[in-house]
Scaffold this motif. Structure first.
Motif, PDB file in Angstrom:
ATOM      1  N   VAL A  23       0.816  -1.266   0.098  1.00  0.00           N
ATOM      2  CA  VAL A  23      -0.085   0.107  -0.019  1.00  0.00           C
ATOM      3  C   VAL A  23       0.876   1.163   0.222  1.00  0.00           C
ATOM      4  N   GLY A  24       0.342   2.350  -0.250  1.00  0.00           N
ATOM      5  CA  GLY A  24       0.773   3.728  -0.070  1.00  0.00           C
ATOM      6  C   GLY A  24       2.210   3.766  -0.730  1.00  0.00           C
ATOM      7  N   GLU A  25       3.282   4.374  -0.216  1.00  0.00           N
ATOM      8  CA  GLU A  25       4.471   4.914  -1.189  1.00  0.00           C
ATOM      9  C   GLU A  25       5.098   3.499  -1.624  1.00  0.00           C
ATOM     10  N   GLU A  26       5.130   2.382  -0.736  1.00  0.00           N
ATOM     11  CA  GLU A  26       5.771   1.298  -1.147  1.00  0.00           C
ATOM     12  C   GLU A  26       5.294   0.659  -2.362  1.00  0.00           C
ATOM     13  N   CYS A  27       3.857   0.600  -2.674  1.00  0.00           N
ATOM     14  CA  CYS A  27       3.152   0.241  -3.870  1.00  0.00           C
ATOM     15  C   CYS A  27       3.577   1.094  -4.940  1.00  0.00           C
ATOM     16  N   THR A  28       3.517   2.345  -4.933  1.00  0.00           N
ATOM     17  CA  THR A  28       3.629   3.288  -5.731  1.00  0.00           C
ATOM     18  C   THR A  28       5.006   3.173  -6.261  1.00  0.00           C
ATOM     19  N   ARG A  29       6.036   2.962  -5.566  1.00  0.00           N
ATOM     20  CA  ARG A  29       7.515   2.828  -5.908  1.00  0.00           C
ATOM     21  C   ARG A  29       7.576   1.450  -6.614  1.00  0.00           C
ATOM     22  N   ALA A  30       6.882   0.389  -6.202  1.00  0.00           N
ATOM     23  CA  ALA A  30       6.909  -1.022  -6.688  1.00  0.00           C
ATOM     24  C   ALA A  30       6.554  -1.001  -8.324  1.00  0.00           C
ATOM     25  N   VAL A  31       5.200  -0.283  -8.373  1.00  0.00           N
ATOM     26  CA  VAL A  31       4.665  -0.163  -9.692  1.00  0.00           C
ATOM     27  C   VAL A  31       5.548   0.696 -10.709  1.00  0.00           C
ATOM     28  N   ALA A  32       6.060   1.702 -10.104  1.00  0.00           N
ATOM     29  CA  ALA A  32       6.756   2.529 -11.030  1.00  0.00           C
ATOM     30  C   ALA A  32       8.262   1.852 -11.370  1.00  0.00           C
ATOM     31  N   LEU A  33       8.733   1.225 -10.638  1.00  0.00           N
ATOM     32  CA  LEU A  33      10.069   0.590 -10.804  1.00  0.00           C
ATOM     33  C   LEU A  33       9.585  -0.768 -11.864  1.00  0.00           C
ATOM     34  N   ALA A  34       8.562  -1.625 -11.726  1.00  0.00           N
ATOM     35  CA  ALA A  34       7.978  -2.533 -12.688  1.00  0.00           C
ATOM     36  C   ALA A  34       7.858  -1.957 -13.899  1.00  0.00           C
ATOM     37  N   LEU A  35       7.347  -0.734 -14.054  1.00  0.00           N
ATOM     38  CA  LEU A  35       7.113  -0.194 -15.405  1.00  0.00           C
ATOM     39  C   LEU A  35       8.372   0.234 -16.006  1.00  0.00           C
ATOM     40  N   GLU A  36       9.420   0.663 -15.412  1.00  0.00           N
ATOM     41  CA  GLU A  36      10.532   0.957 -15.518  1.00  0.00           C
ATOM     42  C   GLU A  36      11.243  -0.297 -16.337  1.00  0.00           C
ATOM     43  N   VAL A  37      11.276  -1.399 -15.586  1.00  0.00           N
ATOM     44  CA  VAL A  37      12.027  -2.340 -15.985  1.00  0.00           C
ATOM     45  C   VAL A  37      11.397  -3.328 -17.000  1.00  0.00           C
ATOM     46  N   GLY A  38      10.079  -3.095 -17.466  1.00  0.00           N
ATOM     47  CA  GLY A  38       9.469  -3.749 -18.527  1.00  0.00           C
ATOM     48  C   GLY A  38       8.239  -4.328 -18.169  1.00  0.00           C
ATOM     49  N   TYR A  39       7.827  -4.311 -17.281  1.00  0.00           N
ATOM     50  CA  TYR A  39       6.500  -4.674 -16.858  1.00  0.00           C
ATOM     51  C   TYR A  39       5.391  -3.938 -17.765  1.00  0.00           C
TER      52      TYR A  39
END
Length: 277
Positions: A23-39
């Motif tokens: 949730v929250g910032e942890e979730c935003t960070r994980a999703v942003a990172l995933a999009l960056e690496v190719g998800y």
């Protein structure tokens, strides 16, 4: 790209990012990172309390929204038509998007009007705000009723599926109806890392047990998987599972594992079918 496509114009990457319980910032960070690496496939739900966190990552990302497959879901206690519509409006608002790629009923309701709920779900597809619709955690008799009796144009069924939980009856059904099955808990909440058989296969190929478990799913027709991964290391490792080459011996060893180990069965879960061997 490894995408699942079907007659309902589904175009869903076989590997997605599961976001529960972030949730929250942890979730935003994980999703942003995933999009960056190719998800390009993100899975969320009203019941995860993180749609707003996912929405923040979507708008911050340099990846255009139309290139990202986003799934969300309505909770089981919001299946009366008016409640469903309100929940769906909240989902779009939280995601800061005027549509979702896939919208699902998260769990069957209790004492609910199935026909009305499905009619409401279909209306979201008809008005274009849900590109595709589906259901999660529906046992086979209920899924059959919705697809065959009501004729609902479902694209996806999302259920728990992994090396120690068989779903043959549901897989047969989705393939017969040109649907996809999205596997949640695909690495058995990381328990695969402790399973001797999976470790043995992983060592043989010089890969991780999680990659073996994911590739076993990704090799199957009509199957997608959505492991949760917060760190860049785990996200990249999951993406790299496509490169693993399992052989018939590996598949036979996995087939011999018990197939009745269900991880997720909350008090409101439906009556699951008898375990398959």
């Amino acid at each position: 790209m490894h995408n699942l496509v079907n007659r309902h114009h589904l175009n869903m990457p076989k590997l997605g990012l599961g976001t529960w319980p972030m949730v929250g910032e942890e979730c935003t960070r994980a999703v942003a990172l995933a999009l960056e690496v190719g998800y390009r496939h993100i899975d969320t739900a009203a019941g995860y309390n993180n749609e707003d966190a996912v929405g923040n990552a979507l708008v911050q990302s340099s990846v255009p929204r139309e290139q990202i497959h986003v799934t969300s879901k309505v909770w089981w206690d919001k299946l009366a038509p008016q409640d469903m519509r309100a929940s769906f409006d909240n989902t779009l608002k939280a995601l800061q998007s005027d549509y979702v790629d896939l919208f699902m009923i998260h769990w069957p309701g209790k004492d609910w009007d199935v026909a009305k709920a499905i009619e409401t779900l279909v209306s979201f597809k008809e008005d274009g705000r849900a590109r595709n619709i589906g259901v999660a955690n529906f046992p086979l008799p209920l899924l059959r009723k919705v697809v065959e009796e009501f004729g609902a144009p479902l694209s996806v069924l999302q259920v728990e599926y992994h090396v120690t939980l068989g779903q043959n009856a549901l897989l047969d059904f989705v393939r017969q109806h040109d649907m996809a099955l999205t596997a949640y808990s695909p690495i058995v909440r990381n328990k695969v890392s402790e399973m001797p058989v999976i470790r043995q296969i992983a060592e043989k190929h010089g890969v991780l047990p999680t990659q073996v478990a994911l590739k076993w799913l990704l090799d199957q027709p009509n199957v997608a998987a959505i492991p949760k991964a917060a760190s860049k290391e785990n996200q990249l490792s999951n993406l790299a599972s496509f490169k693993v080459e399992l052989d018939d011996e590996d598949r036979a060893m996995i087939a011999a594992l018990p197939k009745d180990q269900r991880m997720v069965s909350p008090p409101f879960a439906p009556q699951w079918d008898a375990p398959q061997r």
